[in-house]
Scaffold this motif. Structure first.
Motif, PDB file in Angstrom:
ATOM      1  N   THR A 225     100.507 -24.888  48.601  1.00  0.00           N
ATOM      2  CA  THR A 225     101.502 -24.351  47.669  1.00  0.00           C
ATOM      3  C   THR A 225     101.783 -22.883  47.973  1.00  0.00           C
ATOM      4  O   THR A 225     102.935 -22.436  47.942  1.00  0.00           O
ATOM      5  CB  THR A 225     101.002 -24.499  46.221  1.00  0.00           C
ATOM      6  OG1 THR A 225     100.693 -25.869  45.963  1.00  0.00           O
ATOM      7  CG2 THR A 225     102.061 -24.041  45.228  1.00  0.00           C
ATOM      8  N   ALA A 226     100.721 -22.138  48.295  1.00  0.00           N
ATOM      9  CA  ALA A 226     100.867 -20.704  48.541  1.00  0.00           C
ATOM     10  C   ALA A 226     101.673 -20.398  49.801  1.00  0.00           C
ATOM     11  O   ALA A 226     102.405 -19.404  49.848  1.00  0.00           O
ATOM     12  CB  ALA A 226      99.483 -20.058  48.641  1.00  0.00           C
ATOM     13  N   VAL A 227     101.556 -21.241  50.839  1.00  0.00           N
ATOM     14  CA  VAL A 227     102.218 -20.938  52.111  1.00  0.00           C
ATOM     15  C   VAL A 227     103.663 -21.431  52.162  1.00  0.00           C
ATOM     16  O   VAL A 227     104.357 -21.183  53.156  1.00  0.00           O
ATOM     17  CB  VAL A 227     101.432 -21.526  53.308  1.00  0.00           C
ATOM     18  CG1 VAL A 227      99.989 -21.056  53.287  1.00  0.00           C
ATOM     19  CG2 VAL A 227     101.512 -23.050  53.343  1.00  0.00           C
ATOM     20  N   MET A 228     104.122 -22.102  51.121  1.00  0.00           N
ATOM     21  CA  MET A 228     105.482 -22.630  51.140  1.00  0.00           C
ATOM     22  C   MET A 228     106.522 -21.535  51.328  1.00  0.00           C
ATOM     23  O   MET A 228     107.601 -21.774  51.878  1.00  0.00           O
ATOM     24  CB  MET A 228     105.765 -23.404  49.854  1.00  0.00           C
ATOM     25  CG  MET A 228     105.001 -24.710  49.716  1.00  0.00           C
ATOM     26  SD  MET A 228     105.409 -25.926  50.997  1.00  0.00           S
ATOM     27  CE  MET A 228     106.994 -26.508  50.416  1.00  0.00           C
ATOM     28  N   GLU A 229     106.221 -20.311  50.905  1.00  0.00           N
ATOM     29  CA  GLU A 229     107.200 -19.223  51.003  1.00  0.00           C
ATOM     30  C   GLU A 229     107.390 -18.722  52.433  1.00  0.00           C
ATOM     31  O   GLU A 229     108.422 -18.123  52.739  1.00  0.00           O
ATOM     32  CB  GLU A 229     106.793 -18.059  50.093  1.00  0.00           C
ATOM     33  CG  GLU A 229     105.482 -17.383  50.463  1.00  0.00           C
ATOM     34  CD  GLU A 229     105.139 -16.248  49.520  1.00  0.00           C
ATOM     35  OE1 GLU A 229     105.613 -15.123  49.757  1.00  0.00           O
ATOM     36  OE2 GLU A 229     104.405 -16.486  48.533  1.00  0.00           O
ATOM     37  N   ALA A 231     105.709 -20.653  55.367  1.00  0.00           N
ATOM     38  CA  ALA A 231     105.463 -21.745  56.313  1.00  0.00           C
ATOM     39  C   ALA A 231     105.721 -23.069  55.601  1.00  0.00           C
ATOM     40  O   ALA A 231     104.808 -23.882  55.421  1.00  0.00           O
ATOM     41  CB  ALA A 231     104.034 -21.677  56.857  1.00  0.00           C
ATOM     42  N   PRO A 232     106.968 -23.315  55.190  1.00  0.00           N
ATOM     43  CA  PRO A 232     107.265 -24.505  54.379  1.00  0.00           C
ATOM     44  C   PRO A 232     106.975 -25.832  55.071  1.00  0.00           C
ATOM     45  O   PRO A 232     106.579 -26.789  54.417  1.00  0.00           O
ATOM     46  CB  PRO A 232     108.757 -24.353  54.055  1.00  0.00           C
ATOM     47  CG  PRO A 232     109.280 -23.434  55.117  1.00  0.00           C
ATOM     48  CD  PRO A 232     108.170 -22.496  55.433  1.00  0.00           C
ATOM     49  N   ARG A 233     107.170 -25.901  56.394  1.00  0.00           N
ATOM     50  CA  ARG A 233     106.933 -27.164  57.098  1.00  0.00           C
ATOM     51  C   ARG A 233     105.458 -27.558  57.016  1.00  0.00           C
ATOM     52  O   ARG A 233     105.121 -28.700  56.697  1.00  0.00           O
ATOM     53  CB  ARG A 233     107.362 -27.053  58.558  1.00  0.00           C
ATOM     54  CG  ARG A 233     107.189 -28.351  59.328  1.00  0.00           C
ATOM     55  CD  ARG A 233     107.649 -28.199  60.760  1.00  0.00           C
ATOM     56  NE  ARG A 233     109.062 -27.836  60.833  1.00  0.00           N
ATOM     57  CZ  ARG A 233     109.700 -27.596  61.976  1.00  0.00           C
ATOM     58  NH1 ARG A 233     109.063 -27.682  63.132  1.00  0.00           N
ATOM     59  NH2 ARG A 233     110.978 -27.277  61.957  1.00  0.00           N
ATOM     60  N   GLU A 234     104.578 -26.587  57.275  1.00  0.00           N
ATOM     61  CA  GLU A 234     103.139 -26.867  57.228  1.00  0.00           C
ATOM     62  C   GLU A 234     102.684 -27.169  55.798  1.00  0.00           C
ATOM     63  O   GLU A 234     101.903 -28.095  55.555  1.00  0.00           O
ATOM     64  CB  GLU A 234     102.348 -25.678  57.781  1.00  0.00           C
ATOM     65  CG  GLU A 234     102.541 -25.434  59.261  1.00  0.00           C
ATOM     66  CD  GLU A 234     103.687 -24.469  59.546  1.00  0.00           C
ATOM     67  OE1 GLU A 234     104.625 -24.385  58.716  1.00  0.00           O
ATOM     68  OE2 GLU A 234     103.641 -23.798  60.595  1.00  0.00           O
ATOM     69  N   GLY A 235     103.178 -26.379  54.844  1.00  0.00           N
ATOM     70  CA  GLY A 235     102.788 -26.590  53.456  1.00  0.00           C
ATOM     71  C   GLY A 235     103.262 -27.923  52.914  1.00  0.00           C
ATOM     72  O   GLY A 235     102.510 -28.641  52.231  1.00  0.00           O
ATOM     73  N   GLU A 236     104.500 -28.280  53.226  1.00  0.00           N
ATOM     74  CA  GLU A 236     105.061 -29.546  52.732  1.00  0.00           C
ATOM     75  C   GLU A 236     104.305 -30.741  53.299  1.00  0.00           C
ATOM     76  O   GLU A 236     104.080 -31.735  52.599  1.00  0.00           O
ATOM     77  CB  GLU A 236     106.543 -29.626  53.100  1.00  0.00           C
ATOM     78  CG  GLU A 236     107.253 -30.814  52.481  1.00  0.00           C
ATOM     79  CD  GLU A 236     108.747 -30.770  52.695  1.00  0.00           C
ATOM     80  OE1 GLU A 236     109.439 -31.647  52.142  1.00  0.00           O
ATOM     81  OE2 GLU A 236     109.225 -29.866  53.410  1.00  0.00           O
ATOM     82  N   ARG A 237     103.897 -30.643  54.557  1.00  0.00           N
ATOM     83  CA  ARG A 237     103.145 -31.744  55.166  1.00  0.00           C
ATOM     84  C   ARG A 237     101.845 -32.010  54.420  1.00  0.00           C
ATOM     85  O   ARG A 237     101.501 -33.166  54.118  1.00  0.00           O
ATOM     86  CB  ARG A 237     102.845 -31.416  56.635  1.00  0.00           C
ATOM     87  CG  ARG A 237     101.909 -32.396  57.324  1.00  0.00           C
ATOM     88  CD  ARG A 237     101.657 -32.001  58.773  1.00  0.00           C
ATOM     89  NE  ARG A 237     101.133 -30.642  58.893  1.00  0.00           N
ATOM     90  CZ  ARG A 237      99.858 -30.309  58.678  1.00  0.00           C
ATOM     91  NH1 ARG A 237      98.979 -31.240  58.315  1.00  0.00           N
ATOM     92  NH2 ARG A 237      99.458 -29.062  58.826  1.00  0.00           N
ATOM     93  N   VAL A 238     101.115 -30.944  54.083  1.00  0.00           N
ATOM     94  CA  VAL A 238      99.836 -31.104  53.395  1.00  0.00           C
ATOM     95  C   VAL A 238     100.055 -31.574  51.959  1.00  0.00           C
ATOM     96  O   VAL A 238      99.335 -32.452  51.467  1.00  0.00           O
ATOM     97  CB  VAL A 238      99.046 -29.776  53.418  1.00  0.00           C
ATOM     98  CG1 VAL A 238      97.797 -29.879  52.558  1.00  0.00           C
ATOM     99  CG2 VAL A 238      98.673 -29.424  54.849  1.00  0.00           C
ATOM    100  N   LEU A 266     110.456 -23.804  42.793  1.00  0.00           N
ATOM    101  CA  LEU A 266     109.061 -23.395  43.020  1.00  0.00           C
ATOM    102  C   LEU A 266     109.021 -21.879  43.213  1.00  0.00           C
ATOM    103  O   LEU A 266     109.550 -21.351  44.197  1.00  0.00           O
ATOM    104  CB  LEU A 266     108.473 -24.103  44.237  1.00  0.00           C
ATOM    105  CG  LEU A 266     106.984 -23.807  44.519  1.00  0.00           C
ATOM    106  CD1 LEU A 266     106.119 -24.369  43.395  1.00  0.00           C
ATOM    107  CD2 LEU A 266     106.562 -24.386  45.861  1.00  0.00           C
ATOM    108  N   LYS A 267     108.379 -21.204  42.285  1.00  0.00           N
ATOM    109  CA  LYS A 267     108.331 -19.739  42.335  1.00  0.00           C
ATOM    110  C   LYS A 267     107.171 -19.276  43.204  1.00  0.00           C
ATOM    111  O   LYS A 267     106.083 -19.851  43.147  1.00  0.00           O
ATOM    112  CB  LYS A 267     108.192 -19.169  40.922  1.00  0.00           C
ATOM    113  CG  LYS A 267     109.368 -19.476  40.012  1.00  0.00           C
ATOM    114  CD  LYS A 267     109.157 -18.866  38.638  1.00  0.00           C
ATOM    115  CE  LYS A 267     110.336 -19.167  37.724  1.00  0.00           C
ATOM    116  NZ  LYS A 267     110.127 -18.592  36.361  1.00  0.00           N
TER     117      LYS A 267
END
Length: 269
Positions: A225-229, A231-238, A266-267
């Motif tokens: 959730t924290a890395v979505m801002e 590294a969205p591709r990596e965060g979304e995968r997890v 998502l803030k």
């Protein structure tokens, strides 16, 4: 306030607390929790008449409100409250988790929201006794004050990453153990660490990515959730993997974060 107004306040603050939790706003959630407890204490001061009126919330359209009313009324109307909680616990999401935890505490004998009051006066052996009252909302022992920003600034990046790993894992365990006060304190610390990493630049933030493979599900969910801002591709995968395969609150949190991300709401932490 009339009894009916107190019941409405109980419902409104319960719903508002849930909404605040989903936004990641622990401070606002705590304020609403305290206001809900204040409403219950006023209802409780009217004896069983107040408790009886609160039971109308067993049919409230919001599941979280039904669950919370049942949690508070487990002693007063045990069979009815248990029936509500059992039904909700069969579902998914935060209300289902809270319902199952409340049933567990009731069965273990550790439920203390509305204990039987002992009248003030003379005890069985002649000693004077004080009235027994329900414990306050913050009955849990207080944690030490959160680490100050100035202290975080002095720590190396490696230590901030390690603190994120251990604190995110402990936070989820605290929530599952029914210790929201501890969980909220850890949430505040995690947010402070994340802001410090952001202040140090993208290279500092990217060191969080190693935690996406951590064996602890709570750590993976928080980090994703924290890395979505950045590294969205990596965060979304997890998050997608956790939403599909993780049970309980972790799976629910991951699914919620994904939905918020796709909706553009998502803030950043």
């Amino acid at each position: 306030m009339s009894l009916e107004e107190l019941v409405e306040a109980f419902a409104q603050h319960t719903a508002a607390q849930t909404d605040a939790i989903f936004r990641g706003d622990a401070k606002t959630g705590n304020k609403h929790a305290k206001k809900r407890l204040a409403a219950f204490e006023k209802l409780r001061s009217h004896g069983d008449a107040g408790r009886d009126l609160l039971a109308v919330l067993f049919k409230h359209p919001r599941m979280d409100v039904r669950a919370m009313a049942a949690v508070y009324l487990l002693r007063h109307c045990t069979a009815e409250a248990q029936a509500v909680l059992v039904e909700i616990s069969k579902g998914e999401g935060l209300a289902a988790f809270e319902a199952s935890e409340a049933l567990k505490r009731w069965e273990e004998g550790t439920w203390t929201l509305d204990p039987v009051e002992v009248a003030a006066g003379e005890g069985p052996t002649g000693q004077t006794i004080e009235p027994r009252r329900a414990p306050p909302a913050d009955a849990e022992a207080f944690w030490n004050r959160p680490m100050k920003k100035a202290q975080l600034k002095k720590l190396p990046i490696e230590q901030l990453i390690e603190m994120t790993r251990t604190t995110s894992a402990e936070r989820m365990r605290a929530i599952y153990a029914g210790k929201p006060k501890d969980g909220n304190r850890m949430f505040d610390l995690l947010v402070a660490i994340h802001k410090e990493l952001r202040a140090r630049g993208i290279e500092a933030q990217r060191q969080l990515l190693v935690l996406l493979n951590d064996p602890d599900l709570g750590t993976r969910c928080w980090t994703a959730t924290a890395v979505m801002e950045f590294a969205p591709r990596e965060g979304e995968r997890v998050l997608a993997d956790l939403a599909r395969n993780a049970d309980g609150l972790v799976g629910f949190s991951a699914e919620w974060a994904l939905e918020e991300w796709k909706a553009g709401t998502l803030k950043p932490l």
